[in-house]
Motif scaffolding. Structure first.
Motif, PDB file in Angstrom:
ATOM      1  N   MET A   1       0.854  -1.191   0.000  1.00  0.00           N
ATOM      2  CA  MET A   1       0.000   0.000   0.000  1.00  0.00           C
ATOM      3  C   MET A   1       0.890   1.242   0.000  1.00  0.00           C
ATOM      4  O   MET A   1       1.753   1.394   0.849  1.00  0.00           O
ATOM      5  CB  MET A   1      -0.898  -0.002   1.232  1.00  0.00           C
ATOM      6  CG  MET A   1      -1.892   1.163   1.259  1.00  0.00           C
ATOM      7  SD  MET A   1      -2.973   1.134   2.715  1.00  0.00           S
ATOM      8  CE  MET A   1      -3.914  -0.372   2.412  1.00  0.00           C
ATOM      9  N   ASN A   2       0.691   2.138  -0.998  1.00  0.00           N
ATOM     10  CA  ASN A   2       1.547   3.315  -1.091  1.00  0.00           C
ATOM     11  C   ASN A   2       1.024   4.427  -0.190  1.00  0.00           C
ATOM     12  O   ASN A   2      -0.047   4.343   0.399  1.00  0.00           O
ATOM     13  CB  ASN A   2       1.674   3.776  -2.550  1.00  0.00           C
ATOM     14  CG  ASN A   2       0.335   4.116  -3.161  1.00  0.00           C
ATOM     15  OD1 ASN A   2      -0.583   4.523  -2.462  1.00  0.00           O
ATOM     16  ND2 ASN A   2       0.220   3.945  -4.469  1.00  0.00           N
ATOM     17  N   SER A   3       1.814   5.504  -0.131  1.00  0.00           N
ATOM     18  CA  SER A   3       1.488   6.577   0.797  1.00  0.00           C
ATOM     19  C   SER A   3       0.196   7.296   0.429  1.00  0.00           C
ATOM     20  O   SER A   3      -0.524   7.780   1.303  1.00  0.00           O
ATOM     21  CB  SER A   3       2.639   7.582   0.842  1.00  0.00           C
ATOM     22  OG  SER A   3       2.876   8.127  -0.440  1.00  0.00           O
ATOM     23  N   SER A   4      -0.118   7.401  -0.876  1.00  0.00           N
ATOM     24  CA  SER A   4      -1.342   8.091  -1.278  1.00  0.00           C
ATOM     25  C   SER A   4      -2.580   7.346  -0.798  1.00  0.00           C
ATOM     26  O   SER A   4      -3.562   7.961  -0.375  1.00  0.00           O
ATOM     27  CB  SER A   4      -1.376   8.260  -2.801  1.00  0.00           C
ATOM     28  OG  SER A   4      -1.370   7.002  -3.457  1.00  0.00           O
ATOM     29  N   MET A   5      -2.532   6.016  -0.821  1.00  0.00           N
ATOM     30  CA  MET A   5      -3.667   5.226  -0.340  1.00  0.00           C
ATOM     31  C   MET A   5      -3.794   5.351   1.178  1.00  0.00           C
ATOM     32  O   MET A   5      -4.902   5.462   1.707  1.00  0.00           O
ATOM     33  CB  MET A   5      -3.510   3.762  -0.749  1.00  0.00           C
ATOM     34  CG  MET A   5      -3.560   3.511  -2.238  1.00  0.00           C
ATOM     35  SD  MET A   5      -3.517   1.752  -2.662  1.00  0.00           S
ATOM     36  CE  MET A   5      -5.126   1.229  -2.109  1.00  0.00           C
ATOM     37  N   ILE A   6      -2.666   5.357   1.872  1.00  0.00           N
ATOM     38  CA  ILE A   6      -2.695   5.500   3.330  1.00  0.00           C
ATOM     39  C   ILE A   6      -3.272   6.850   3.717  1.00  0.00           C
ATOM     40  O   ILE A   6      -4.139   6.970   4.584  1.00  0.00           O
ATOM     41  CB  ILE A   6      -1.286   5.326   3.912  1.00  0.00           C
ATOM     42  CG1 ILE A   6      -0.783   3.900   3.673  1.00  0.00           C
ATOM     43  CG2 ILE A   6      -1.274   5.660   5.398  1.00  0.00           C
ATOM     44  CD1 ILE A   6       0.651   3.685   4.099  1.00  0.00           C
ATOM     45  N   SER A   7      -2.798   7.918   3.047  1.00  0.00           N
ATOM     46  CA  SER A   7      -3.273   9.259   3.352  1.00  0.00           C
ATOM     47  C   SER A   7      -4.770   9.392   3.119  1.00  0.00           C
ATOM     48  O   SER A   7      -5.495   9.955   3.948  1.00  0.00           O
ATOM     49  CB  SER A   7      -2.516  10.276   2.489  1.00  0.00           C
ATOM     50  OG  SER A   7      -2.997  11.577   2.717  1.00  0.00           O
ATOM     51  N   ALA A   8      -5.260   8.855   1.982  1.00  0.00           N
ATOM     52  CA  ALA A   8      -6.685   8.951   1.674  1.00  0.00           C
ATOM     53  C   ALA A   8      -7.522   8.155   2.665  1.00  0.00           C
ATOM     54  O   ALA A   8      -8.575   8.627   3.137  1.00  0.00           O
ATOM     55  CB  ALA A   8      -6.935   8.450   0.252  1.00  0.00           C
ATOM     56  N   MET A   9      -7.069   6.971   3.029  1.00  0.00           N
ATOM     57  CA  MET A   9      -7.831   6.121   3.942  1.00  0.00           C
ATOM     58  C   MET A   9      -7.913   6.732   5.341  1.00  0.00           C
ATOM     59  O   MET A   9      -8.985   6.778   5.958  1.00  0.00           O
ATOM     60  CB  MET A   9      -7.181   4.737   4.021  1.00  0.00           C
ATOM     61  CG  MET A   9      -7.907   3.750   4.924  1.00  0.00           C
ATOM     62  SD  MET A   9      -7.067   2.170   5.029  1.00  0.00           S
ATOM     63  CE  MET A   9      -5.526   2.649   5.798  1.00  0.00           C
ATOM     64  N   VAL A  10      -6.788   7.255   5.832  1.00  0.00           N
ATOM     65  CA  VAL A  10      -6.767   7.869   7.161  1.00  0.00           C
ATOM     66  C   VAL A  10      -7.639   9.122   7.187  1.00  0.00           C
ATOM     67  O   VAL A  10      -8.394   9.369   8.135  1.00  0.00           O
ATOM     68  CB  VAL A  10      -5.319   8.189   7.574  1.00  0.00           C
ATOM     69  CG1 VAL A  10      -5.302   8.996   8.864  1.00  0.00           C
ATOM     70  CG2 VAL A  10      -4.523   6.911   7.758  1.00  0.00           C
ATOM     71  N   SER A  11      -7.566   9.917   6.119  1.00  0.00           N
ATOM     72  CA  SER A  11      -8.360  11.147   6.057  1.00  0.00           C
ATOM     73  C   SER A  11      -9.849  10.834   6.000  1.00  0.00           C
ATOM     74  O   SER A  11     -10.668  11.534   6.620  1.00  0.00           O
ATOM     75  CB  SER A  11      -7.950  11.973   4.838  1.00  0.00           C
ATOM     76  OG  SER A  11      -6.610  12.408   4.957  1.00  0.00           O
ATOM     77  N   MET A  12     -10.231   9.800   5.269  1.00  0.00           N
ATOM     78  CA  MET A  12     -11.641   9.421   5.196  1.00  0.00           C
ATOM     79  C   MET A  12     -12.176   9.015   6.561  1.00  0.00           C
ATOM     80  O   MET A  12     -13.307   9.334   6.923  1.00  0.00           O
ATOM     81  CB  MET A  12     -11.826   8.285   4.186  1.00  0.00           C
ATOM     82  CG  MET A  12     -11.653   8.707   2.734  1.00  0.00           C
ATOM     83  SD  MET A  12     -11.676   7.312   1.589  1.00  0.00           S
ATOM     84  CE  MET A  12     -13.372   6.742   1.790  1.00  0.00           C
ATOM     85  N   ASN A  13     -11.359   8.325   7.331  1.00  0.00           N
ATOM     86  CA  ASN A  13     -11.787   7.926   8.677  1.00  0.00           C
ATOM     87  C   ASN A  13     -12.002   9.150   9.567  1.00  0.00           C
ATOM     88  O   ASN A  13     -13.000   9.240  10.305  1.00  0.00           O
ATOM     89  CB  ASN A  13     -10.736   7.007   9.287  1.00  0.00           C
ATOM     90  CG  ASN A  13     -11.119   6.532  10.678  1.00  0.00           C
ATOM     91  OD1 ASN A  13     -12.151   5.892  10.872  1.00  0.00           O
ATOM     92  ND2 ASN A  13     -10.289   6.844  11.653  1.00  0.00           N
TER      93      ASN A  13
END
Length: 273
Positions: A1-13
């Motif tokens: 999982m790249n950083s863009s996916m991590i950032s988007a997932m954390v922000s959505m939460n």
């Protein structure tokens, strides 16, 4: 999982938690004495990622490196204790505090504090022929001695601006008790327990959260009680709906970023194969 996916997932939460806070405020827009909740956020992790040395060209005005973040998270949810608008009811037992003080009630064996002043009377099971002053949940309202306020059933009741409970009966007129309302000084020391009630946080005392000093001779009180009015919720529906739209759009953007990142990873995997 790249950083863009991590950032988007954390922000959505985090954005979902913000939507939950807003939804709670909107649900209590008509709740007397309700104090709106406000969420604060912080970066999960921010670091400087170094560019390749080939980016260091002659005449470059900015240093190598770029800031890379991994989204945001909910750091705290606090109650805004700003006073709400007045609503006249004509009921002498409906009370509103003009100022920053709070009423004290007995809830599950502990002293709780509230701004809701929609009071009424209920039978006093310990003293036949008397009634006690209770809030909308049936919890006893306390006097300055932390005792329930008991008054004769047939008496006419009036509440003075200083909290005196004045009762008039066939035997005469007098002060039966004085309402306890204490000046809030440190809101962060209160913990919400539901039903518009707050209790003092662990390890703190009433003196740590409230200003218990009495006004000196000739000085006006910091807060006064107004009879026949209740304090409305301080939630502004227009502001909350606007904020909800902003958060929903941010959530959509984060969702799209997550989808685009997944598409790019699939393309990279296909090219690699």
């Amino acid at each position: 999982m790249n950083s863009s996916m991590i950032s988007a997932m954390v922000s959505m939460n985090a954005l979902q938690q913000q939507l939950d806070v807003i939804a709670g405020n909107l649900a209590n827009v008509d709740t007397a004495g309700y104090k709106r909740r406000e969420a604060s956020f912080e970066d999960v992790l921010t670091q400087v990622q170094q560019h390749h040395k080939d980016f260091d060209r002659t005449g470059r005005s900015t240093p190598l490196g770029y800031t890379q973040g991994f989204g945001m998270r909910l750091s705290s949810v606090v109650h805004n204790m700003e006073q709400g608008l007045m609503k006249e009811t004509g009921n002498p037992l409906d009370l509103m505090i003009e100022g920053e003080a709070m009423f004290a009630v007995q809830a599950d064996g502990v002293i709780a504090y509230t701004r809701e002043g929609g009071f009424h009377v209920a039978p006093n099971l310990d003293v036949p022929g008397n009634v006690i002053l209770v809030n909308s949940q049936g919890q006893p309202v306390l006097d300055v001695n932390n005792q329930p306020i008991s008054i004769p059933n047939e008496g006419k009741v009036a509440i003075a601006s200083n909290g005196d409970v004045i009762v008039e009966t066939s035997q005469g007129r007098g002060v039966a008790a004085t309402l306890k309302f204490v000046e809030l000084e440190r809101p962060e020391g209160l913990v919400p327990v539901g039903e518009n009630l707050f209790v003092i946080g662990n390890g703190l005392t009433e003196a740590d959260v409230f200003d218990l000093t009495l006004p000196g001779p000739g000085q006006p009180p910091k807060s006064t009680v107004i009879s026949g009015f209740v304090e409305q919720s301080n939630v502004n529906m227009t502001d909350e709906l606007t904020r909800m739209m902003e958060v929903q759009r941010a959530y959509q953007l984060a969702s799209r970023a997550l989808s685009n990142s997944d598409t790019m990873m699939n393309l990279a995997n296909t090219m690699r194969g």
